[in-house]
Design an enzyme around this catalytic site. Sequence first.
Site, PDB file in Angstrom:
ATOM      1  N   TRP A 101      37.206  82.515   5.163  1.00 17.55           N
ATOM      2  CA  TRP A 101      37.295  83.985   5.213  1.00 17.55           C
ATOM      3  C   TRP A 101      36.629  84.623   4.016  1.00 17.55           C
ATOM      4  O   TRP A 101      36.016  85.686   4.132  1.00 17.55           O
ATOM      5  CB  TRP A 101      38.736  84.448   5.432  1.00 17.55           C
ATOM      6  CG  TRP A 101      39.157  84.094   6.829  1.00 17.55           C
ATOM      7  CD1 TRP A 101      40.058  83.158   7.210  1.00 17.55           C
ATOM      8  CD2 TRP A 101      38.619  84.637   8.049  1.00 17.55           C
ATOM      9  NE1 TRP A 101      40.126  83.074   8.582  1.00 17.55           N
ATOM     10  CE2 TRP A 101      39.258  83.969   9.121  1.00 17.55           C
ATOM     11  CE3 TRP A 101      37.661  85.604   8.346  1.00 17.55           C
ATOM     12  CZ2 TRP A 101      38.966  84.251  10.459  1.00 17.55           C
ATOM     13  CZ3 TRP A 101      37.373  85.890   9.686  1.00 17.55           C
ATOM     14  CH2 TRP A 101      38.019  85.212  10.718  1.00 17.55           C
ATOM     15  N   ASP A 172      42.070  90.506   0.442  1.00 11.80           N
ATOM     16  CA  ASP A 172      42.248  90.376   1.890  1.00 11.80           C
ATOM     17  C   ASP A 172      43.589  89.670   2.150  1.00 11.80           C
ATOM     18  O   ASP A 172      43.654  88.447   2.166  1.00 11.80           O
ATOM     19  CB  ASP A 172      41.080  89.567   2.466  1.00 11.80           C
ATOM     20  CG  ASP A 172      41.254  89.274   3.953  1.00 11.80           C
ATOM     21  OD1 ASP A 172      42.268  89.707   4.544  1.00 11.80           O
ATOM     22  OD2 ASP A 172      40.372  88.595   4.519  1.00 11.80           O
ATOM     23  N   LYS A 196      49.155  89.193  12.367  1.00 11.35           N
ATOM     24  CA  LYS A 196      49.896  88.019  11.869  1.00 11.35           C
ATOM     25  C   LYS A 196      51.311  88.439  11.453  1.00 11.35           C
ATOM     26  O   LYS A 196      52.273  88.128  12.143  1.00 11.35           O
ATOM     27  CB  LYS A 196      49.134  87.358  10.740  1.00 11.35           C
ATOM     28  CG  LYS A 196      47.727  86.905  11.205  1.00 11.35           C
ATOM     29  CD  LYS A 196      46.791  86.745  10.064  1.00 11.35           C
ATOM     30  CE  LYS A 196      45.344  86.707  10.461  1.00 11.35           C
ATOM     31  NZ  LYS A 196      44.962  85.703  11.454  1.00 11.35           N
TER      32      LYS A 196
HETATM   33  N1  PMP Z   1      40.572  87.566   6.864  1.00 12.41           N
HETATM   34  C1  PMP Z   1      41.506  86.623   7.077  1.00 12.41           C
HETATM   35  C2  PMP Z   1      42.176  85.991   5.904  1.00 12.41           C
HETATM   36  C3  PMP Z   1      41.847  86.266   8.385  1.00 12.41           C
HETATM   37  O1  PMP Z   1      42.769  85.336   8.601  1.00 12.41           O
HETATM   38  C4  PMP Z   1      41.200  86.900   9.469  1.00 12.41           C
HETATM   39  C5  PMP Z   1      41.533  86.600  10.913  1.00 12.41           C
HETATM   40  N2  PMP Z   1      42.098  85.412  11.200  1.00 12.41           N
HETATM   41  C6  PMP Z   1      40.208  87.846   9.187  1.00 12.41           C
HETATM   42  C7  PMP Z   1      39.936  88.167   7.875  1.00 12.41           C
HETATM   43  C8  PMP Z   1      39.471  88.541  10.289  1.00 12.41           C
HETATM   44  O2  PMP Z   1      40.320  89.444  10.880  1.00 12.41           O
HETATM   45  P1  PMP Z   1      39.941  90.316  12.152  1.00 12.41           P
HETATM   46  O3  PMP Z   1      39.758  89.356  13.277  1.00 12.41           O
HETATM   47  O4  PMP Z   1      41.136  91.198  12.293  1.00 12.41           O
HETATM   48  O5  PMP Z   1      38.699  91.069  11.843  1.00 12.41           O
END
Ligand code: PMP
Length: 360
Positions: A101, A172, A196
């Site tokens: 991420w 994040d 989540k």
């Molecule tokens: N950052 C993290 C730490 C995540 O776990 C996720 C999704 N699993 C995201 C960003 C991306 O999120 P989204 O699909 O809501 O754009």
Amino acid sequence: MRVFNFSAGPAMLPFPVLEQVREELPDWQGSGMSVMEVSHRGKAFIRVAEEAEADLRELLSIPSDYKVLFLSGGATGQFAAIPLNLATWASTVDYVNTGSWSKKAIGEARTFCSRVHVVADAKDSNYSSVPPQSEWNCSPDAAYLHYTPNETIGGVEFPFVPETGDVPLVADFSSTILSRPLDVTRFGLIYAGAQKNIGPAGLTIVIVREDLLGRARPATPSIWNYQKMAADGSMSNTPPTFSWYVAGLVFRWIRQQGGLAAMGERNRAKAAKLYAAIDASPFYSNPVDPACRSWMNVPFTLARPELDKTFLAEAEKAGLTNLAGHRSVGGMRASIYNAMPPEGVDALIDFMREFERRHG
Ligand code: PMP
């Protein structure tokens, strides 16, 4: 028949919240409509929106000089919104790379900033650890420093909050927000996708210190302009009303559980039990540095990977679902967010022991 759902997201929601949604869905607050069918600008929904914000502020002790925004576009939208709002093309922006991420956030930042500086990279540990801050190479003039407190795929969690002095700290928190108490004052900006620990997908929470508003580039889309969205109460356009409403119910549920201190204790105990079971067995293993193991996402592998499919199929039959690791890494991953009861973790551990006895 409810199962224990170990999905990384969209993830399990608290059952009492689902029951309340079911109960009031067809005729919400005597309106003769569901909450999905009412205007976001009507009094009834505005009250829901305000209560959700007040409960979130209470849970996280968010100071009054921070704005709370309820946006769309997921955490991925914020990967772009952050550089657009907080930096220019010429600014230096600092990023810590601890896994999948962080990498996505860095990739997106490169579209919007010419100087994306990776101050530390966990590749030497194969992304199984967090480089200590003493080894980071931070830029004194960075517009911000971004990091990912919990890597959802790798199961790596920061055991500390970085110290960045006057450089705004941006985090994040998608997969760890509300899992325990947090000192918001350490951050310039916190963001998280909802799916989540907050509620249904479609909603993204941004908590931003007021002095960081008003710096957006002229080309910033107005739905991601923090100052405009703050001025409009996150309703410059139609917000994801249903997700916002459910998020409000989840915040209230967390308060009823005893708030973040109680939630944190419960999460710490759940994770400790699962890691202890993995470490005690020669059949299962988790590659993450014990100091950086996530309380929320627990990846593990079997000593005999040819049994992965059997493990998943038998787990599913036992009511333990979505245990497959992320498609990029394979193996298993148990996501044990706030809504996963301790009994779910106990059931998983029992199943793992039994599976090992038969196949190990
Ligand atoms: N950052 C993290 C730490 C995540 O776990 C996720 C999704 N699993 C995201 C960003 C991306 O999120 P989204 O699909 O809501 O754009």
